[in-house]
Design a protein around this motif. Structure first.
Motif, PDB file in Angstrom:
ATOM      1  N   UNK A  84       0.811  -1.218   0.000  1.00 14.13           N
ATOM      2  CA  UNK A  84       0.000   0.000   0.000  1.00 14.13           C
ATOM      3  C   UNK A  84       0.846   1.272   0.000  1.00 14.13           C
ATOM      4  N   UNK A  85       2.142   1.129   0.119  1.00 12.59           N
ATOM      5  CA  UNK A  85       2.998   2.316   0.195  1.00 12.59           C
ATOM      6  C   UNK A  85       3.370   2.835  -1.191  1.00 12.59           C
ATOM      7  N   UNK A  86       3.581   4.127  -1.260  1.00 11.39           N
ATOM      8  CA  UNK A  86       3.995   4.773  -2.508  1.00 11.39           C
ATOM      9  C   UNK A  86       5.499   4.979  -2.445  1.00 11.39           C
ATOM     10  N   UNK A  87       6.232   4.106  -3.126  1.00  4.85           N
ATOM     11  CA  UNK A  87       7.679   4.140  -3.073  1.00  4.85           C
ATOM     12  C   UNK A  87       8.211   5.067  -4.162  1.00  4.85           C
ATOM     13  N   UNK A  88       8.798   6.176  -3.746  1.00  6.81           N
ATOM     14  CA  UNK A  88       9.229   7.195  -4.714  1.00  6.81           C
ATOM     15  C   UNK A  88      10.724   7.201  -4.948  1.00  6.81           C
ATOM     16  N   UNK A  89      11.492   6.600  -4.078  1.00  8.86           N
ATOM     17  CA  UNK A  89      12.951   6.518  -4.246  1.00  8.86           C
ATOM     18  C   UNK A  89      13.602   7.884  -4.458  1.00  8.86           C
ATOM     19  N   UNK A  90      13.041   8.924  -3.833  1.00  9.05           N
ATOM     20  CA  UNK A  90      13.593  10.262  -3.942  1.00  9.05           C
ATOM     21  C   UNK A  90      13.328  10.943  -5.268  1.00  9.05           C
ATOM     22  N   UNK A  91      12.547  10.315  -6.149  1.00  8.55           N
ATOM     23  CA  UNK A  91      12.337  10.849  -7.494  1.00  8.55           C
ATOM     24  C   UNK A  91      11.274  11.913  -7.604  1.00  8.55           C
ATOM     25  N   UNK A  92      10.419  12.041  -6.582  1.00  6.22           N
ATOM     26  CA  UNK A  92       9.375  13.071  -6.619  1.00  6.22           C
ATOM     27  C   UNK A  92       8.856  13.332  -5.211  1.00  6.22           C
TER      28      UNK A  92
END
Length: 248
Positions: free
Chosen positions: A240-248
């Protein structure tokens, strides 16, 4: 169940809704589980070994690629000698009883850490288990034994320093990949999720480099009570998590 927000992983593509490939667990709470039942600590460790069995089976059934369990840290040697002896005895018993079952179920046993510091017969059991299961592909089950992340990184840096001193590596060419290639986990999937049981909220020198973009989840469940449902809930939380990897 409670979690911490995290920003993470070496995988550059967000995986919202996708399941984790590599889950690592800091197994905590054996002593408190025993204390609440007015039992000796060794009873908690024995119950924890049963939780290992349940969790490995559940991870394989769920289709995880790798499951890494923090079984014995490099700092655990500081515990009372009797408790260390009990832990090593439980590990011996587990390996003697479970390797055949792991192999039957297509699970590959792996280790990370410096097992050379363990007793000789235990090293033999570990190596025999690793060798017997080496061709299995259903799940990589990784035991972190005499493992510390800082020690792991020091070993990697020393190896790089030797390469530089020998003239085989240009210091300007050293990038994160050069360190990752020398870590104990170099041929495992990137770490997606770290779970710590018993309500504690720290990493305790566990997979520090690999945790750079891993999701973190801290649960109140004591390790001996951990089971397939607890693991499934953790995986659902991850998905359920939104993994952005620092990209946004």
């Amino acid at each position: 169940m409670s979690g911490l927000p995290a920003s993470n992983v070496t995988d550059p593509v967000p995986a919202t809704g996708a399941g984790p490939r590599h889950v690592a667990i800091i197994m905590d709470g054996n002593g408190r589980w025993a204390k609440r039942r007015f039992l000796p600590r060794v009873a908690g460790h024995k119950a924890g070994a049963e939780a290992v069995r349940r969790t490995v089976t559940a991870a394989a059934d769920m289709g995880l690629g790798a499951l890494t369990l923090y079984a014995f840290s490099s700092e655990n040697w500081r515990r009372p000698a009797e408790e260390v002896s009990d832990l090593m005895g439980i590990l011996r018993l587990y390996l003697r009883k479970e390797v055949a079952e792991l192999h039957k179920n297509g699970i590959r046993l792996r280790t990370i850490g410096d097992i050379g510091a363990l007793e000789g017969d235990l090293i033999d059991l570990i190596r025999e288990g690793v060798e017997r299961t080496k061709d299995n592909r259903r799940l990589d089950f990784v035991l972190a034994l005499n493992y510390g992340a800082q020690d792991e990184m020091v070993r990697a840096v020393r190896d790089i320093a030797r390469e530089v001193a020998a003239g085989r590596l240009d210091p300007s060419a050293i990038e994160p990949g050069a360190i990752e290639a020398r870590l104990d986990t170099s041929d495992l999937p990137p770490l997606d999720l770290i779970i710590r049981t018993s309500g504690e909220r720290r990493l305790s020198n566990f997979l520090l480099w690999q945790a750079a973009y891993a999701e973190l989840l801290f649960v109140d469940t004591l390790w001996p009570d951990f089971d397939a449902d607890t693991l499934a809930a953790a995986v659902a939380d991850f998905g359920a998590r939104d993994r952005r990897f620092g990209g946004r």
